[in-house]
Design a protein around this motif. Structure first.
Motif, short mmCIF file in Angstrom:
data_model
loop_
_atom_site.label_atom_id
_atom_site.label_comp_id
_atom_site.label_asym_id
_atom_site.label_seq_id
_atom_site.Cartn_x
_atom_site.Cartn_y
_atom_site.Cartn_z
N ALA A 207 0.83 -1.21 0.00
CA ALA A 207 0.00 0.00 0.00
C ALA A 207 0.85 1.25 0.00
O ALA A 207 0.44 2.29 0.50
CB ALA A 207 -0.94 0.00 1.20
N GLN A 208 2.06 1.15 -0.58
CA GLN A 208 2.97 2.29 -0.51
C GLN A 208 2.46 3.49 -1.29
O GLN A 208 2.88 4.62 -1.06
CB GLN A 208 4.36 1.88 -1.03
CG GLN A 208 5.01 0.82 -0.17
CD GLN A 208 6.36 0.39 -0.71
OE1 GLN A 208 7.12 1.20 -1.23
NE2 GLN A 208 6.66 -0.89 -0.57
N ASP A 209 1.58 3.25 -2.25
CA ASP A 209 1.14 4.33 -3.12
C ASP A 209 -0.15 4.99 -2.64
O ASP A 209 -0.64 5.90 -3.29
CB ASP A 209 0.92 3.78 -4.54
CG ASP A 209 -0.06 2.62 -4.53
OD1 ASP A 209 -0.08 1.89 -3.52
OD2 ASP A 209 -0.80 2.45 -5.50
N ALA A 210 -0.67 4.55 -1.50
CA ALA A 210 -2.00 5.03 -1.10
C ALA A 210 -1.92 5.84 0.19
O ALA A 210 -1.06 5.64 1.03
CB ALA A 210 -2.96 3.86 -0.91
N ASP A 211 -2.86 6.77 0.32
CA ASP A 211 -2.97 7.58 1.53
C ASP A 211 -4.18 7.21 2.37
O ASP A 211 -4.26 7.58 3.53
CB ASP A 211 -3.04 9.06 1.17
CG ASP A 211 -1.68 9.62 0.83
OD1 ASP A 211 -0.69 9.03 1.25
OD2 ASP A 211 -1.62 10.64 0.14
#
Lengths: 386, 386
Positions: A207-211
């Motif tokens: 989930a590194q790309d999500a906030d």
DNA sequence: GGACTTAGTAAACTACGTAGCAATATCTAG
DNA sequence: CTAGATATTGCTACGTAGTTTACTAAGTCC
């Protein structure tokens, strides 16, 4: 939005921080690169980074064989080994202690099995021993540790004490922060395991790309951790994400569908039983398939409640059952489509059972960042108190 | 956490912003007061505020009769009338347009009844007319407006279009931003009514002291707006808070318990029926009391799901039914206690049906703040585009 | 008139940016 | 193979911008 006035010395401090942040997480950088990354002039970046070196925040790397035209550049790098943090997972069956430097590079890691029946004193003694071993193997003293974060199951209040219920026997009487306080001068924090795993997933997981993330800890117990706008949300009383407590959401019963499946080898532990059911379902056993289906249907109601409330970008399926994500993800997605207005992306965790300790490391690093590298640049030594 | 380098001119800009923020929301201030509030020296505050005056952001108030000892000080105040914003509530039965200045002081407000059956074109035409009237009465042109926010029922995507369902007939075909774009050069935003009401409650309502708020719009339709960490949360797709869509949460049916109550005058509109039931329950009618009880029981499941997920500090009971909060709050609190791990504070909204338009004003003001007064100080003119 | 406060101005200090020069390496032409 | 051209770094001097400190002038109340 309250802004405060600035003077030249504060400006220099900010620029120094700017250079420090430009230095972190990158390969050793030349002054010109730093200048470009910070927007400062080359002379300014030069004196600032030299100050960082004398302060102990950065290191020089004298030029070796150059690969390009022009005079070979001296390179500077963030001195990640100036400090270290501990991430600790106190689980039912294991205790896991991880030690990493300021850039998150793992230095030492140690796992000890734990007696599921052990009381808080015995468990904390085992934690102490594991910490000692890790520090010893790394050649460090407690004073070299700049922050400690501990993960435990169950809701945790702001003082690090477990509030409601927990599978750790007698743990509501435990006070891990008070227990460790005599040994460490640095900040110590205790957090719920689901929340830490969620943090880990955003740091090194899927989930590194999500906030906006809903993390599901799926195992014999089901829990959730929420990251909203890039920040871990604890809620006002530390019990955010505990949707499983709702009676209409049958998360307590959901895993029971698996252990109650006909055909499970008698005498198998609950965890093994679940693994057996997943494997049987994978091989076509219809009773097992039904059990998995029922499990997913019950799980989905709670997930749907979280998704409808938060409308996240991603739902991460983690925890012990995430090994069987191949069986769960597609049916779960279909179930969610029935309940939700907008179905978020569904991903399976790839982090193993180290996710809680990893998240603890990340939270400890965050603590260091805000204390030492936040708005003021402090000397590179262990921060005091919590 | 990416910081960027600073130079002296940027420092001046930041200090000017600091003075501007110190000027806002306070009575006219002397230079000494500004100096104290910003942390700057008096000469610095002096030249900065004078620059703000020549730029048009501030006004001078020459010293009159002084009340204290010493030379009477010149006072400066934020020129709140430099710009204005519009907050618009497009409802089923009414259209409400509010106009306020940069400090949020209401300048003009106009309400027009709307035909519940009116299609999007007719409704938008009525909105146009109301805007015209408000601007005319205030003696302003569209170019004087720096931001517009519109509230509508139903989930709204980032382009201001209604996505799923809405009680406004045909509204899914409407594109309010495209409709208003020719008249206004400033940013235009459309937001869900529950979310706006939540914002209003934190601005001028009963939740001014909280950062984690669940707002309940309770009426013939039930909805929720979430404020987490002081910020309105839309979710990744704009449908955060739509817990009512979950079948286990019977928000769609909850108000039906009221209109289905035996004894309701035949032919009464649904809203009047609900009011009648509440009044009857207040007077001791047992059928009405049962209906209210059922309504609350169904309502509570959804609220509990929100509360368990977010663990907010307060839950605000707003919307049309909040007039009957005296009947609802205590039973609702008891129901929540059954479901939740920690029961948040429960408060009844005191804002009337202006809350949506008020929240729209606040969001428009926020837009101005970030655009013009955020990190760069722009000239005091209407910002362009959205 | 004295005490107190504000307004305005000049000098000193700090930090950044630009310009310029020497040093050090690679590339290319003869 | 050698010498000059080229490119980049390291470093210093100078100019500019902004703030603080210190001081003087001015106005009001007791």
């Amino acid at each position: 939005m309250a802004m405060s006035g600035t003077d030249p010395s504060r400006m220099r401090e900010m620029n120094q921080l700017s250079v420090l942040w430009a230095l972190r997480g990158t390969p050793p950088s030349t002054v010109t690169e730093l200048s470009g990354r910070t927007g400062l002039s080359r002379p300014a970046a030069d004196v600032l980074v030299q100050q960082l070196v004398t302060d102990g925040w950065a290191e020089v790397e004298e030029p070796g064989a150059s690969s390009t035209v022009g005079r070979p550049a001296r390179r500077y790098r963030f001195r990640a080994t100036a400090g270290h943090v501990l991430g600790i997972d106190i689980g039912v069956h294991k205790i896991l202690v991880m030690l990493c430097d300021l850039e998150g590079n793992l230095v030492q890691s140690l796992r000890r099995p734990a007696d599921p029946q052990a009381g808080p004193d015995a468990r904390l003694a085992s934690v102490d021993q594991t910490i000692d071993d890790v520090l010893h193997k790394a050649g460090m003293a407690p004073a070299d540790i700049w922050a400690v974060t501990i993960g435990v199951t169950g809701p945790v209040d702001e003082n690090g004490r477990t509030i409601v219920s927990t599978p750790l026997p007698g743990w509501r009487e435990a006070d891990p922060i008070a227990h460790l306080r005599p040994r460490f001068t640095c900040p110590i924090r205790v957090e719920n395991d689901c929340k830490l795993a969620a943090v880990a997933e955003r740091w090194k997981g899927v989930a590194q790309d999500a906030d906006d993330i809903v993390y599901l800890l799926a195992g014999l117990r089901t829990g959730a951790g929420l990251i909203i706008d890039g920040t871990l949300r604890r809620g006002h009383g530390g019990v955010a994400g505990e949707i499983g407590a709702l009676k209409a959401v049958r998360w307590l019963n959901a895993p029971a569908h698996l252990s109650a499946c006909p055909g499970v080898p008698s005498g198998a532990k609950p965890g093994d039983a679940a693994a057996w059911v997943f494997q049987a379902a994978r091989e076509g056993d219809s009773a097992a398939k039904t059990a998995v289906q029922r499990y997913i249907r019950d799980l989905a109601v709670g997930v749907a409640a979280l998704v409808l409330t938060l409308d996240p970008q991603i739902v991460v399926y983690g925890g012990g059952f995430s090994r069987s994500a191949d069986l769960v993800l597609d049916p779960l997605r279909r179930e969610l489509a029935k309940h939700c207005l907008r179905v978020p992306e569904l991903r399976a965790s790839t982090l193993s059972d180290e996710s809680v300790a990893l998240g603890a490391l990340r939270l400890a690093l965050d603590q260091v960042d805000t204390t030492l590298l936040g708005s003021r640049l402090a000397a590179p030594t262990a921060p005091q108190f919590s």
